[in-house]
Design a protein around this motif. Structure first.
Motif, PDB file in Angstrom:
ATOM      1  N   ALA A 277       0.839  -1.206   0.000  1.00 56.60           N
ATOM      2  CA  ALA A 277       0.000   0.000   0.000  1.00 56.60           C
ATOM      3  C   ALA A 277       0.875   1.257   0.000  1.00 56.60           C
ATOM      4  CB  ALA A 277      -0.907   0.007   1.226  1.00 56.60           C
ATOM      5  N   HIS A 278       2.192   1.101   0.132  1.00 60.53           N
ATOM      6  CA  HIS A 278       3.091   2.270   0.214  1.00 60.53           C
ATOM      7  C   HIS A 278       4.144   2.115  -0.887  1.00 60.53           C
ATOM      8  CE1 HIS A 278       5.149   5.605   1.841  1.00 60.53           C
ATOM      9  NE2 HIS A 278       5.609   5.123   2.981  1.00 60.53           N
ATOM     10  N   VAL A 305     -12.128  -5.299  -9.610  1.00 58.66           N
ATOM     11  CA  VAL A 305     -11.720  -4.240  -8.669  1.00 58.66           C
ATOM     12  C   VAL A 305     -12.968  -3.580  -8.082  1.00 58.66           C
ATOM     13  CG1 VAL A 305     -10.647  -1.940  -8.533  1.00 58.66           C
ATOM     14  CG2 VAL A 305      -9.504  -3.771  -9.797  1.00 58.66           C
ATOM     15  N   MET A 315      -3.750  -1.077  -8.668  1.00 55.93           N
ATOM     16  CA  MET A 315      -2.499  -0.626  -8.062  1.00 55.93           C
ATOM     17  C   MET A 315      -1.955   0.572  -8.841  1.00 55.93           C
ATOM     18  SD  MET A 315      -2.600  -2.554  -5.588  1.00 55.93           S
ATOM     19  CE  MET A 315      -1.134  -2.120  -4.681  1.00 55.93           C
ATOM     20  N   GLY A 316      -1.336   1.512  -8.085  1.00 57.72           N
ATOM     21  CA  GLY A 316      -0.848   2.729  -8.739  1.00 57.72           C
ATOM     22  C   GLY A 316      -1.942   3.768  -8.889  1.00 57.72           C
ATOM     23  N   PHE A 317      -3.098   3.487  -8.342  1.00 59.36           N
ATOM     24  CA  PHE A 317      -4.203   4.439  -8.353  1.00 59.36           C
ATOM     25  C   PHE A 317      -4.611   4.743  -6.915  1.00 59.36           C
ATOM     26  CE2 PHE A 317      -6.866   5.721 -12.046  1.00 59.36           C
ATOM     27  CZ  PHE A 317      -5.946   5.431 -13.034  1.00 59.36           C
ATOM     28  N   HIS A 319      -4.695   7.704  -3.581  1.00 62.54           N
ATOM     29  CA  HIS A 319      -3.702   8.214  -2.650  1.00 62.54           C
ATOM     30  C   HIS A 319      -4.442   8.793  -1.456  1.00 62.54           C
ATOM     31  CE1 HIS A 319      -0.325  10.492  -1.067  1.00 62.54           C
ATOM     32  NE2 HIS A 319       0.419   9.661  -1.759  1.00 62.54           N
ATOM     33  N   ARG A 328       3.645  14.047  -9.310  1.00 66.22           N
ATOM     34  CA  ARG A 328       4.824  13.230  -9.603  1.00 66.22           C
ATOM     35  C   ARG A 328       4.522  12.261 -10.743  1.00 66.22           C
ATOM     36  NH1 ARG A 328       5.332  10.676  -3.856  1.00 66.22           N
ATOM     37  NH2 ARG A 328       3.151  10.340  -4.402  1.00 66.22           N
ATOM     38  N   PHE A 367     -14.043   5.234 -10.199  1.00 67.63           N
ATOM     39  CA  PHE A 367     -12.783   5.913  -9.872  1.00 67.63           C
ATOM     40  C   PHE A 367     -12.985   7.426  -9.779  1.00 67.63           C
ATOM     41  CE2 PHE A 367     -11.742   1.844 -11.730  1.00 67.63           C
ATOM     42  CZ  PHE A 367     -10.883   1.338 -10.785  1.00 67.63           C
ATOM     43  N   ARG A 370     -14.709   8.413  -6.489  1.00 69.89           N
ATOM     44  CA  ARG A 370     -13.825   8.265  -5.316  1.00 69.89           C
ATOM     45  C   ARG A 370     -12.543   9.078  -5.442  1.00 69.89           C
ATOM     46  NH1 ARG A 370     -16.764   3.976  -6.056  1.00 69.89           N
ATOM     47  NH2 ARG A 370     -17.593   2.744  -4.338  1.00 69.89           N
ATOM     48  N   ASN A 375      -1.105   7.471  -9.211  1.00 70.30           N
ATOM     49  CA  ASN A 375      -0.087   8.030  -8.310  1.00 70.30           C
ATOM     50  C   ASN A 375       1.306   7.776  -8.897  1.00 70.30           C
ATOM     51  OD1 ASN A 375       0.811   5.382  -7.395  1.00 70.30           O
ATOM     52  ND2 ASN A 375      -1.083   5.289  -6.199  1.00 70.30           N
ATOM     53  N   VAL A 376       2.328   8.202  -8.188  1.00 74.83           N
ATOM     54  CA  VAL A 376       3.708   8.166  -8.708  1.00 74.83           C
ATOM     55  C   VAL A 376       4.132   6.761  -9.151  1.00 74.83           C
ATOM     56  CG1 VAL A 376       4.769   7.818  -6.425  1.00 74.83           C
ATOM     57  CG2 VAL A 376       6.059   8.993  -8.204  1.00 74.83           C
ATOM     58  N   ASP A 377       3.520   5.757  -8.531  1.00 75.27           N
ATOM     59  CA  ASP A 377       3.958   4.388  -8.819  1.00 75.27           C
ATOM     60  C   ASP A 377       3.400   3.827 -10.115  1.00 75.27           C
ATOM     61  OD1 ASP A 377       5.537   3.949  -6.549  1.00 75.27           O
ATOM     62  OD2 ASP A 377       3.712   3.924  -5.363  1.00 75.27           O
ATOM     63  N   PHE A 398      13.192   3.382  -4.218  1.00 80.43           N
ATOM     64  CA  PHE A 398      12.358   4.333  -3.483  1.00 80.43           C
ATOM     65  C   PHE A 398      13.016   4.624  -2.126  1.00 80.43           C
ATOM     66  CE2 PHE A 398       7.502   5.023  -2.675  1.00 80.43           C
ATOM     67  CZ  PHE A 398       7.757   6.205  -1.997  1.00 80.43           C
TER      68      PHE A 398
HETATM   69  N1  ACO Z   1      -8.449   0.531  -6.475  1.00 86.06           N
HETATM   70  C1  ACO Z   1      -9.768   0.369  -6.224  1.00 86.06           C
HETATM   71  N2  ACO Z   1     -10.441   1.001  -5.248  1.00 86.06           N
HETATM   72  C2  ACO Z   1      -9.758   1.855  -4.489  1.00 86.06           C
HETATM   73  C3  ACO Z   1      -8.380   2.084  -4.675  1.00 86.06           C
HETATM   74  C4  ACO Z   1      -7.730   1.391  -5.711  1.00 86.06           C
HETATM   75  N3  ACO Z   1      -6.419   1.557  -5.964  1.00 86.06           N
HETATM   76  N4  ACO Z   1      -7.945   2.985  -3.765  1.00 86.06           N
HETATM   77  C5  ACO Z   1      -9.003   3.299  -3.029  1.00 86.06           C
HETATM   78  N5  ACO Z   1     -10.112   2.623  -3.462  1.00 86.06           N
HETATM   79  C6  ACO Z   1     -11.487   2.749  -2.972  1.00 86.06           C
HETATM   80  C7  ACO Z   1     -11.695   2.029  -1.639  1.00 86.06           C
HETATM   81  O1  ACO Z   1     -12.101   0.696  -1.824  1.00 86.06           O
HETATM   82  C8  ACO Z   1     -12.749   2.880  -1.007  1.00 86.06           C
HETATM   83  O2  ACO Z   1     -14.000   2.557  -1.625  1.00 86.06           O
HETATM   84  P1  ACO Z   1     -15.379   2.620  -0.768  1.00 86.06           P
HETATM   85  O3  ACO Z   1     -15.590   4.074  -0.470  1.00 86.06           O
HETATM   86  O4  ACO Z   1     -16.382   2.009  -1.697  1.00 86.06           O
HETATM   87  O5  ACO Z   1     -15.133   1.776   0.472  1.00 86.06           O
HETATM   88  C9  ACO Z   1     -12.386   4.306  -1.445  1.00 86.06           C
HETATM   89  O6  ACO Z   1     -11.703   4.142  -2.696  1.00 86.06           O
HETATM   90  C10 ACO Z   1     -11.492   5.044  -0.467  1.00 86.06           C
HETATM   91  O7  ACO Z   1     -10.330   4.259  -0.258  1.00 86.06           O
HETATM   92  P2  ACO Z   1      -9.507   4.161   1.077  1.00 86.06           P
HETATM   93  O8  ACO Z   1      -8.887   2.809   1.181  1.00 86.06           O
HETATM   94  O9  ACO Z   1     -10.339   4.644   2.244  1.00 86.06           O
HETATM   95  O10 ACO Z   1      -8.414   5.250   0.826  1.00 86.06           O
HETATM   96  P3  ACO Z   1      -7.079   5.392   1.626  1.00 86.06           P
HETATM   97  O11 ACO Z   1      -6.764   6.836   1.641  1.00 86.06           O
HETATM   98  O12 ACO Z   1      -7.137   4.692   2.939  1.00 86.06           O
HETATM   99  O13 ACO Z   1      -6.053   4.574   0.710  1.00 86.06           O
HETATM  100  C11 ACO Z   1      -4.279   3.966  -0.707  1.00 86.06           C
HETATM  101  C12 ACO Z   1      -5.024   5.123  -0.032  1.00 86.06           C
HETATM  102  C13 ACO Z   1      -3.799   2.963   0.360  1.00 86.06           C
HETATM  103  C14 ACO Z   1      -3.045   4.527  -1.413  1.00 86.06           C
HETATM  104  C15 ACO Z   1      -5.232   3.270  -1.717  1.00 86.06           C
HETATM  105  O14 ACO Z   1      -5.693   4.196  -2.672  1.00 86.06           O
HETATM  106  C16 ACO Z   1      -4.593   2.054  -2.414  1.00 86.06           C
HETATM  107  O15 ACO Z   1      -4.584   0.960  -1.844  1.00 86.06           O
HETATM  108  N6  ACO Z   1      -4.063   2.262  -3.664  1.00 86.06           N
HETATM  109  C17 ACO Z   1      -3.396   1.188  -4.362  1.00 86.06           C
HETATM  110  C18 ACO Z   1      -1.994   1.036  -3.830  1.00 86.06           C
HETATM  111  C19 ACO Z   1      -1.075   2.132  -4.292  1.00 86.06           C
HETATM  112  O16 ACO Z   1      -1.014   2.468  -5.455  1.00 86.06           O
HETATM  113  N7  ACO Z   1      -0.315   2.683  -3.319  1.00 86.06           N
HETATM  114  C20 ACO Z   1       0.698   3.705  -3.614  1.00 86.06           C
HETATM  115  C21 ACO Z   1       0.389   4.955  -2.877  1.00 86.06           C
HETATM  116  S1  ACO Z   1       1.529   6.210  -3.340  1.00 86.06           S
HETATM  117  C22 ACO Z   1       2.923   5.898  -2.443  1.00 86.06           C
HETATM  118  O17 ACO Z   1       2.947   5.277  -1.414  1.00 86.06           O
HETATM  119  C23 ACO Z   1       4.154   6.433  -2.997  1.00 86.06           C
END
Ligand code: ACO
Length: 443
Positions: A277-278, A305, A315-317, A319, A328, A367, A370, A375-377, A398
């Motif tokens: 997740a990071h 998804v 993934m990569g979506f 933040h 970025r 998408f 929500r 994101n950067v990744d 990283f």
């Molecule tokens: N794909 C599908 N659904 C998503 C995603 C995603 N990538 N990210 C968030 N959601 C949805 C959640 O299921 C939630 O839906 P709901 O309202 O129906 O329950 C809503 O969007 C809000 O999501 P949260 O998990 O509450 O958001 P949070 O701020 O906690 O999470 C995170 C942020 C962890 C980055 C998340 O977006 C994620 O898991 N992304 C994919 C992993 C990723 O790319 N991480 C890199 C982050 S950037 C970095 O670290 C450099």
């Protein structure tokens, strides 16, 4: 419970919020604090002693854990500043060493300061020869992030008695050591995994060139660093250098808040960064793209998804902070094309797939509603793969870049007169007091 706000002037302690307990009718005034940018915060430091209540905020979505003058993010506008400078300007006009100086010292260096800083970092890149022995304790197929956690943690054993964290000079030396040695250790982790000899750092090369050299050179032939790839590497380092109070940075701060050895704190940050997740997300993006395989299979994947099938995420979506395009990602999207052109990669199926996935997702209500953007990744993995890095090294890169951010934030924390040991409270949901029953009497 009701809360009413009385605004004040901009400054550090401005206005109050009135909190009323509807049950008892009692009210309390809570001070508001205002920074130079971003929303004001309600100062709840005296909340428990004054009211008997704690706040509840799992994941700290609404909680400022510290004051900081290093990095500012406006997630709605998609803005990221290091010490006030927009990331796009730094990525285009600056280089990683200058950005390191800026993050550590607060201002861009003049020419003399820059020369001295580069000299200092360059002359700390070698690691103690004894550290090389640590690698041999790992399996050759160990994940390089596991190796990084172990070896960077082990640096604390080399510099424990010599690091007085309350002495600014010793903190500076420790900071330089970490920034300088991280690429050396990362490249050693890679060389160990492929069974090649370690390559020593070369002082005539820039930070990014030196890293590419230690990664890809072999002793039996000359290795020339491609300047376009060195520039792309440098830019990736700039983009990942700091990102305010994210999970790994908060981990470093919490670990450091007890006065722990800084090398051990950075190892804690590396552990936190490893998660998918990071920092592990760019590795996860490539795995996801490979799993999707073809453009035709995108709708089927997105359906899974959206139905929240298992833990499938795009993934990569998304933040925690950016609810608009991650600035970025915009820089890297451009860089991606430059790198592929330089390498003569005309058709990169994963890039085509990524762009199509991005296009479809950005038009999809799930998408859009929500506020999930790349994101950067999303693009970094494609660039790194084209440059020859194995997927398992992505998060390691990283970690190299983020070390300066961790170190800058750790230094800021130590100097902050408000700093206390990090110790959150909880909402207890377990049993109330009960009495021990001997095993023979239990049903
Ligand atoms: N794909 C599908 N659904 C998503 C995603 C995603 N990538 N990210 C968030 N959601 C949805 C959640 O299921 C939630 O839906 P709901 O309202 O129906 O329950 C809503 O969007 C809000 O999501 P949260 O998990 O509450 O958001 P949070 O701020 O906690 O999470 C995170 C942020 C962890 C980055 C998340 O977006 C994620 O898991 N992304 C994919 C992993 C990723 O790319 N991480 C890199 C982050 S950037 C970095 O670290 C450099």
């Amino acid at each position: 419970m009701d809360a009413k706000t009385t605004p004040g002037k901009a400054g550090s302690n401005t206005g109050t919020v009135t909190l009323t307990d509807n049950k008892t009718g009692r009210s309390w005034e809570l001070p508001l604090m205002t920074g130079s940018l971003g929303p004001s915060v309600i100062d709840v430091r005296r909340l428990y002693s004054d009211t008997g209540f704690f706040t509840f905020d799992p994941g700290y979505t609404s909680t400022g854990s510290c004051q900081s003058a290093i990095t500012y993010i406006d997630g709605d506008k998609g803005e990221l500043f290091y010490r006030g400078y927009p990331i796009e300007e730094l990525a285009e006009k600056s280089d990683f060493m200058e950005v390191c100086y800026l993050l550590l010292n607060g201002e861009l260096p003049n020419a003399d300061q820059m020369r001295q800083f580069v000299w200092d970092i360059t002359h700390h890149t070698m690691v103690h020869e004894q550290l090389s022995a640590f690698f041999r304790g790992f399996r050759r197929d160990a994940h390089p992030m596991a190796v990084m956690c172990g070896v960077v943690g082990a640096l604390s054993a080399f510099y424990h008695d010599s690091t007085d964290i309350h002495d600014p000079r010793q903190r500076t030396i420790a900071s330089y050591r970490m920034i300088a040695k991280m690429p050396t250790i990362a490249a050693m982790a890679y060389k160990y995994s492929v069974g090649q000899p370690f390559i020593y750092p070369k002082n005539s090369l820039s930070y990014a060139e030196n890293f590419l050299h230690m990664m890809f050179a072999v002793p039996c032939e000359e290795y020339k660093v491609n300047p376009v790839l060195a520039r792309a590497m440098d830019r990736i380092f700039i983009l990942h250098a700091d990102h305010e109070q994210n999970a790994s940075t908060s981990t470093v701060r919490i670990a450091g808040s007890s006065g722990a050895n800084p090398f051990a704190c950075i190892a804690a940050g590396i552990a936190s960064l490893w998660g998918p997740a990071h920092g592990g997300a760019n590795e996860a993006v490539l795995k996801m793209l490979t799993e999707i395989g073809t453009k035709e299979r995108i709708p089927e994947f997105l359906k899974r998804v959206k139905e929240k099938d298992g833990h499938t995420r795009l993934m990569g979506f998304g933040h925690r902070v950016y609810k608009n395009y991650d600035p970025r990602a915009a820089v890297l999207r451009k860089s991606c094309h430059e790198v592929l052109d330089t390498l003569g990669v005309r058709d990169e199926p994963l890039l085509d797939l990524a762009m199509e996935l991005e296009r479809i997702a950005l038009e999809d209500r799930y998408f859009v509603d929500r506020k999930l953007y790349p994101n950067v990744d999303f693009y970094s993995g494609i660039i790194l793969r084209a440059m020859g890095f194995p997927v398992s090294m992505f998060t390691v890169l990283f970690a190299i870049a983020r070390t300066v951010g961790w170190v800058a934030q750790w230094n800021e924390m130590i100097e902050d007169p408000m700093q206390k040991i990090g110790r959150p409270r909880q909402l207890y949901t377990g049993h109330a007091r009960r009495h021990y029953v001997p095993v023979a009497q239990r049903g």
